[in-house]
Design a protein around this motif. Structure first.
Motif, PDB file in Angstrom:
ATOM      1  N   SER A  74       0.797  -1.229   0.000  1.00 53.25           N
ATOM      2  CA  SER A  74       0.000   0.000   0.000  1.00 53.25           C
ATOM      3  C   SER A  74       0.830   1.279   0.000  1.00 53.25           C
ATOM      4  O   SER A  74       0.263   2.368  -0.133  1.00 53.25           O
ATOM      5  N   SER A  75       2.141   1.179   0.136  1.00 49.32           N
ATOM      6  CA  SER A  75       2.987   2.376   0.079  1.00 49.32           C
ATOM      7  C   SER A  75       3.324   2.678  -1.381  1.00 49.32           C
ATOM      8  O   SER A  75       3.955   1.853  -2.057  1.00 49.32           O
ATOM      9  N   PRO A  76       2.913   3.837  -1.910  1.00 47.25           N
ATOM     10  CA  PRO A  76       3.255   4.177  -3.293  1.00 47.25           C
ATOM     11  C   PRO A  76       4.750   4.126  -3.559  1.00 47.25           C
ATOM     12  O   PRO A  76       5.164   3.731  -4.659  1.00 47.25           O
ATOM     13  N   ASP A  77       5.565   4.520  -2.578  1.00 45.99           N
ATOM     14  CA  ASP A  77       7.016   4.467  -2.764  1.00 45.99           C
ATOM     15  C   ASP A  77       7.506   3.041  -2.933  1.00 45.99           C
ATOM     16  O   ASP A  77       8.361   2.758  -3.786  1.00 45.99           O
ATOM     17  N   ASP A  84       6.794  -4.898 -10.100  1.00 44.56           N
ATOM     18  CA  ASP A  84       6.429  -6.267 -10.489  1.00 44.56           C
ATOM     19  C   ASP A  84       5.972  -7.077  -9.277  1.00 44.56           C
ATOM     20  O   ASP A  84       4.970  -7.801  -9.343  1.00 44.56           O
ATOM     21  N   TYR A  85       6.709  -6.971  -8.175  1.00 50.00           N
ATOM     22  CA  TYR A  85       6.310  -7.688  -6.968  1.00 50.00           C
ATOM     23  C   TYR A  85       4.996  -7.125  -6.432  1.00 50.00           C
ATOM     24  O   TYR A  85       4.101  -7.873  -6.019  1.00 50.00           O
ATOM     25  N   ALA A  86       4.876  -5.789  -6.438  1.00 47.91           N
ATOM     26  CA  ALA A  86       3.643  -5.166  -5.954  1.00 47.91           C
ATOM     27  C   ALA A  86       2.450  -5.619  -6.783  1.00 47.91           C
ATOM     28  O   ALA A  86       1.369  -5.888  -6.241  1.00 47.91           O
ATOM     29  N   ASP A 114      -8.860   5.491  -2.636  1.00 51.89           N
ATOM     30  CA  ASP A 114      -9.214   6.729  -3.322  1.00 51.89           C
ATOM     31  C   ASP A 114      -8.165   7.146  -4.346  1.00 51.89           C
ATOM     32  O   ASP A 114      -8.409   8.034  -5.176  1.00 51.89           O
ATOM     33  N   MET A 115      -6.997   6.492  -4.330  1.00 50.04           N
ATOM     34  CA  MET A 115      -5.916   6.856  -5.242  1.00 50.04           C
ATOM     35  C   MET A 115      -6.181   6.442  -6.688  1.00 50.04           C
ATOM     36  O   MET A 115      -5.342   6.658  -7.559  1.00 50.04           O
ATOM     37  N   VAL A 116      -7.342   5.867  -6.961  1.00 46.29           N
ATOM     38  CA  VAL A 116      -7.722   5.592  -8.355  1.00 46.29           C
ATOM     39  C   VAL A 116      -8.200   6.873  -9.044  1.00 46.29           C
ATOM     40  O   VAL A 116      -8.434   6.880 -10.258  1.00 46.29           O
ATOM     41  N   TYR A 136       0.735   2.756  -7.941  1.00 47.33           N
ATOM     42  CA  TYR A 136      -0.114   2.136  -6.926  1.00 47.33           C
ATOM     43  C   TYR A 136      -1.585   2.276  -7.298  1.00 47.33           C
ATOM     44  O   TYR A 136      -2.350   1.305  -7.258  1.00 47.33           O
ATOM     45  N   GLY A 137      -2.003   3.482  -7.666  1.00 47.35           N
ATOM     46  CA  GLY A 137      -3.378   3.704  -8.066  1.00 47.35           C
ATOM     47  C   GLY A 137      -3.758   2.889  -9.291  1.00 47.35           C
ATOM     48  O   GLY A 137      -4.867   2.340  -9.373  1.00 47.35           O
ATOM     49  N   LEU A 138      -2.852   2.785 -10.254  1.00 49.42           N
ATOM     50  CA  LEU A 138      -3.098   1.985 -11.451  1.00 49.42           C
ATOM     51  C   LEU A 138      -3.303   0.520 -11.098  1.00 49.42           C
ATOM     52  O   LEU A 138      -4.204  -0.141 -11.632  1.00 49.42           O
ATOM     53  N   GLN A 139      -2.471   0.003 -10.200  1.00 44.33           N
ATOM     54  CA  GLN A 139      -2.587  -1.406  -9.818  1.00 44.33           C
ATOM     55  C   GLN A 139      -3.884  -1.675  -9.067  1.00 44.33           C
ATOM     56  O   GLN A 139      -4.558  -2.693  -9.307  1.00 44.33           O
TER      57      GLN A 139
END
Length: 317
Positions: A74-77, A84-86, A114-116, A136-139
């Protein structure tokens, strides 16, 4: 009901575990790693989602009535460092988990974010156009699409906002990170133009278990807190809550920090009326969320020696 919770060692997952037990359900709690405290409290078992065969075998052995997927990178960083792992956790495992739930006839709830959205058209309804600004939002958006495609019944995708609360390790929520930074001698810097409709992990957990108990409610929903607040104002209120002077908090703006943080939504808020009108759980106010915050026990000695106003907080054991 027998409810399986993935990501049970996290901020939200642990709150869902507590709510399941409080409502008298049988809990099956799983996490990537089984930390000692959640293991003692909720019986958390280690069940990594990278290789899905063991997960599938466990679910066919246990045959849960419902599955709540709180597991995510859940961390964008962290997502940017290893996308790939995320993706394996955030998208592939989420889809496979929903497919297994459908095969078992289990009610399934997938937690999203909400990051979508890009933050240009708040408040958002669940039918509004998405436009993630981060990997992150894309995934998480791709996970939503794949999960929703598994079945038309007995399925909820719940988008939530920035979470306040008390995590098992004391290092996941905003107040825990701010206090940890102070303990390290750092000055937390938060943005005055980044608006969020913060949620309470406990409140979201109450809603999740209510939705599990309500098979008539299916589809894509939004949930958040009752109030909208800037990141900086939230930080200021947290310092006030724990008895620290506001001067300890740094101030910046998204525009000033563009090179460091990249594109980030300026304002993310949700239209809650469609779901609020259907459930007993009600959104938590900022005051309620602040009241729920505990001092991480690892910081207790430091806190006693460094707090500016020790009368503001009484530790609960």
């Amino acid at each position: 009901m027998k409810i399986a919770v993935m990501g049970a060692s996290g901020l939200l997952g642990s709150a869902v575990c507590r709510e399941c037990l409080a409502r008298g359900h049988k809990l099956l709690a799983y996490a990537n790693r089984s930390w000692e405290e959640p293991k003692k409290k909720y019986g958390v078992s280690s069940l990594p989602m990278e290789k899905f065969d063991p997960v599938m075998r466990e679910f066919f052995d246990q045959w849960p009535d419902a599955v709540v997927n709180c597991a995510a990178i859940s961390s964008p960083d962290m997502v940017d460092k290893n996308p790939d792992y995320a993706r394996l956790i955030n998208v592939e495992a989420a889809r496979q988990l929903a497919e297994v739930s459908a095969h078992l006839g289990a009610r399934h709830l997938q937690v999203s974010t909400d990051m979508v959205f890009d933050g240009t058209s708040s408040p958002y309804r669940s039918t509004d156009q998405t436009n993630p600004l981060s990997e992150y939002g894309l995934q998480k958006l791709e996970a939503e699409k794949q999960v929703l495609a598994t079945t038309d019944i007995n399925l909820v995708v719940l988008r939530i906002t920035l979470l306040n609360g008390n995590s098992p390790r004391g290092d996941r929520s905003p107040h825990e990170r701010i206090l940890s930074a102070l303990a390290k001698g750092e000055e937390p810097t938060l943005f005055t133009d980044e608006w969020r409709q913060t949620s309470s992990a406990e409140n979201v957990a109450q809603l999740i278990v209510e939705l599990i108990e309500r098979p008539n409610l299916n589809g894509l929903f939004h949930w958040a807190g009752a109030d909208t607040i800037t990141r900086h104002e939230l930080g200021r209120r947290i310092l006030q809550r724990f008895g620290f002077k506001e001067e300890r908090l740094g101030t910046s703006t998204l525009a000033q920090s563009q090179e460091r943080v990249g594109d980030r939504p300026g304002k993310l808020t949700f239209e809650l009326a469609p779901l609020v009108s259907k459930v007993k759980t009600q959104p938590a106010t900022i005051d309620q969320q602040l009241e729920e915050m505990h001092l991480p026990l690892a910081l207790y000695s430091w806190y006693r020696e460094n707090v500016d106003d020790p009368t503001c907080y009484n530790p609960r054991f």
